[in-house]
Design an enzyme around this catalytic site. Structure first.
Site, PDB file in Angstrom:
ATOM      1  N   LYS A   1     -10.244  -1.660   9.285  1.00 14.86           N
ATOM      2  CA  LYS A   1     -10.619  -2.627   8.238  1.00 14.86           C
ATOM      3  C   LYS A   1     -11.344  -3.793   8.905  1.00 14.86           C
ATOM      4  O   LYS A   1     -12.450  -3.613   9.412  1.00 14.86           O
ATOM      5  CB  LYS A   1      -9.363  -3.046   7.473  1.00 14.86           C
ATOM      6  CG  LYS A   1      -8.692  -1.870   6.739  1.00 14.86           C
ATOM      7  CD  LYS A   1      -7.438  -2.332   6.002  1.00 14.86           C
ATOM      8  CE  LYS A   1      -6.701  -1.166   5.362  1.00 14.86           C
ATOM      9  NZ  LYS A   1      -7.451  -0.558   4.257  1.00 14.86           N
TER      10      LYS A   1
ATOM     11  N   PHE B   1       0.863  -1.178   0.000  1.00 14.91           N
ATOM     12  CA  PHE B   1       0.000   0.000   0.000  1.00 14.91           C
ATOM     13  C   PHE B   1       0.901   1.231   0.000  1.00 14.91           C
ATOM     14  O   PHE B   1       1.798   1.356   0.837  1.00 14.91           O
ATOM     15  CB  PHE B   1      -0.925  -0.008   1.211  1.00 14.91           C
ATOM     16  CG  PHE B   1      -2.002   1.012   1.088  1.00 14.91           C
ATOM     17  CD1 PHE B   1      -3.143   0.744   0.347  1.00 14.91           C
ATOM     18  CD2 PHE B   1      -1.858   2.266   1.664  1.00 14.91           C
ATOM     19  CE1 PHE B   1      -4.131   1.711   0.199  1.00 14.91           C
ATOM     20  CE2 PHE B   1      -2.835   3.224   1.513  1.00 14.91           C
ATOM     21  CZ  PHE B   1      -3.975   2.950   0.783  1.00 14.91           C
TER      22      PHE B   1
ATOM     23  N   ASP C   1       3.728  -4.690   8.290  1.00 15.88           N
ATOM     24  CA  ASP C   1       2.458  -3.958   8.221  1.00 15.88           C
ATOM     25  C   ASP C   1       1.368  -5.015   8.136  1.00 15.88           C
ATOM     26  O   ASP C   1       1.337  -5.791   7.169  1.00 15.88           O
ATOM     27  CB  ASP C   1       2.476  -3.060   6.975  1.00 15.88           C
ATOM     28  CG  ASP C   1       1.134  -2.380   6.712  1.00 15.88           C
ATOM     29  OD1 ASP C   1       0.124  -2.786   7.314  1.00 15.88           O
ATOM     30  OD2 ASP C   1       1.117  -1.459   5.882  1.00 15.88           O
TER      31      ASP C   1
END
Lengths: 397, 397
Positions: A213, A124, A189
């Site tokens: 999320k 990301f 991450d």
């Protein structure tokens, strides 16, 4: 697999009771829980309590009496089991981007003789952007793509456990071991894995992640930062704010880091946003993560089976190598997704050609997967996405 | 000044209607609005709307439809008039400490040939701590105390408009002019002035502030960062997260800063905490700041008159040189404040010997000042603070 069989699987699902704990809009199959998780039903009351009973009645006393001051640590302790960490190893606060900055900067300070930062260009982008900003500020650092596979001169390697585009999953223990054997520090991450599978970063040096999320902490809920206890005495928080000070209320002129994980707190926690996260953790404390992973693999495998070769699969076919998301490529992915959303199946589109479907096992069931696949196949078979009303791009998707 | 005269002043107060818009506990005179502002009455409903109607119903669509994505800029535009700034000059998000880091780091990048950072050792410590962390990370920088008064080799000067301990107020235009004439950049911290007086940082290079004190945005409400338009094209955000990217949803591998103030956004905004701030701004949009400042000076002057020489004044006697706070020194300040709080007058204590009383003009009146002074005088006259139950220190005060 017909719909009745899916309904039977839902009836037998050991996680079925959790679905009722989430607010889900009527007539929608929400497959964007990998981007923003659904609202837990009791969150509104938890947030109301913080606003009216704590802030309204206790005012500044809430820092003590309502536990706001300790929340970055107490929420961190509650979250720790979800990433294989123990108490006193996780702080909650700020954003993932800022936690990435803290972790990577701390790693550079621990490896001052090395001048290479390895990051994944497929990760990301904000992780990569934060690394670039740090490298630009410091000067003299090389930012190398993880795909080059070379760590022997690296200070730190930053990697996402699950790829946000394809859901391809790295094997955390083996990558961590390889990175550390090369003398580099490992920062994971786990934004795209936490809450969807059993995550274990306890062998890593640092880990970061978001809580909005799969964890359902709410839009912009605070991020978290894990620091391996072996670094607690030596790692520096370059964002050395007052809440990480050894004695914040002594108001000394010089910064002295607190002992343990507290030094990684920066400053005043975002209490209202933290209330949303606390409400989500009330749910997660009761969730068996092995069942979440088993259901996640079953849901994503079922979706892949049902969609078949109607679309080009961008995710690994092997469930063990995949997160809780299935991605497909289509040159007209944007209008395809809009046509699908128009029919109540919500996924998302990522440029240039990716359709993403996230399966949050706490509130998505087998019949949802059946209905989503059937609608997707109808949109493709009948080319419903060619309707020109689906062509116009929105700013944020 | 007797109580009846104070009640008459309250009846004539042009700001009197605002008091009913805040939730204030029964039987308490709350003089800690300089630390955490009181709860605006409609905030609970505004936050409920964000949780239930936006997150609950729109889910990920809230980023577009509820305006979450643009909130760092739209809330910044709403806040801008309170600091003398215009639209497109302020971003909201993160914490004051992080905004200090962004501002000071950006200033250093704009003055690469200078290696001195001037900060005020008397300022609220987190500003100084963040500067120390940045200087340690970069190496080769001198951090100099503002009291030395030398800026001719400084890259940047960081200063609070109002001192958090004494409420002594700097003259923003003249300090800014002196700093800039010396070739340095000026960063103002207006945490302790915004919402209490007419602030104007439009001549400065950067400004930062929090929104949870006089502004009443809620515990840990997001901070703000002002960047003078003359720096928009050249200033760098070293915390270069994806929301500051020129095209965040293109998911490019390389960071390219957005045009204008957007480049100073870091990443995902804390939407629930922002809802609290938005509710507060609904109030502030109707507040005439000249009347706030006039009432603030009247309230603090009245308190100083009523307390007289019963305590050693630590604040300027001249109202124009003072923020909306009055501080006193007492060697046993802690038990004095606890005895006072026990009698319904809430101020706070700052080590080693400071009693602080904040007067938020929107919800504190003249009779409150009268009652607070009378109670303080009684505690002192009768030495009520010597009761041993007031001696034990709390962790956070």
């Amino acid at each position: 697999m017909d719909r009745d069989r899916c309904l039977a699987l839902d009836a037998d699902d050991p996680l079925r009771e959790f679905r009722a704990e989430f607010v889900l809009p009527e007539g929608v199959v929400y497959l964007v829980g990998n981007s923003l998780g659904a609202l837990p039903r009791h969150t509104a009351e938890r947030v109301r309590r913080t606003v009216e009973d704590e802030w309204g009645e206790q005012l500044v006393g809430g820092w003590n009496h309502a536990g706001w001051y300790e929340q970055p640590l107490t929420a961190g302790d509650r979250l720790a089991p979800l990433i294989g960490a123990g108490p006193g190893q996780v702080v909650v606060g700020n954003t993932t981007s800022i936690a990435v900055y803290q972790a990577v900067a701390a790693a550079l300070r621990l490896r001052p003789e090395r001048r290479v930062i390895v990051s994944d260009l497929r990760n990301f982008p904000t992780d990569h952007y934060m690394v670039q900003g740090l490298a630009r500020l410091l000067g003299g650092y090389e930012v190398r793509d993880f795909a080059e596979g070379r760590f022997d001169d690296a200070a730190v390697v930053l990697l996402s456990e699950v790829d946000y585009r394809t859901a391809a999953r790295h094997d955390v223990p083996s990558v961590t071991a390889a990175v550390q054997a090369a003398g580099a520090l490992m920062v994971w991450d786990v934004c795209h894995s936490v809450g969807a599978m059993e995550v274990d970063v306890s062998g890593a040096d640092f880990a970061v992640g978001c809580t909005y999320k799969y964890l359902c902490g709410g839009p912009g809920a605070p991020a978290f930062l894990y620091v391996n206890p072996r670094h607690h005495a030596t790692a520096e928080n370059v964002l050395s704010g007052w809440h990480g000070h050894a004695e914040p209320f002594a108001f000394e002129a010089g910064y002295r880091p607190a002992e343990g994980i507290r030094r990684f707190v920066v400053s005043t926690p975002h209490v209202l946003s933290l209330a949303g996260l606390e409400a989500a953790l009330d749910v997660w404390e009761r969730v068996p993560m092995d069942l979440v992973r088993a259901k996640s693999m079953a849901l994503t495998s079922l979706f892949i089976d049902l969609v078949g070769d109607a679309l080009e699969l961008a995710s690994p076919r092997d469930a063990a190598a995949r997160g809780s998301q299935v991605s497909y490529r289509h040159p007209d992915g944007y209008p395809v997704m809009r046509a699908l959303i128009d029919r109540g199946v919500h996924g998302d589109f990522r440029a240039p050609d990716l359709l993403r479907f996230g399966f949050a096992p706490l509130y998505i069931g087998y019949a949802d997967v059946h209905d989503a696949a059937a609608t997707l196949l109808e949109v493709l078979d009948k080319e419903l996405w060619r309707d020109k009303k689906y062509a116009q791009r929105l700013a944020v998707t």
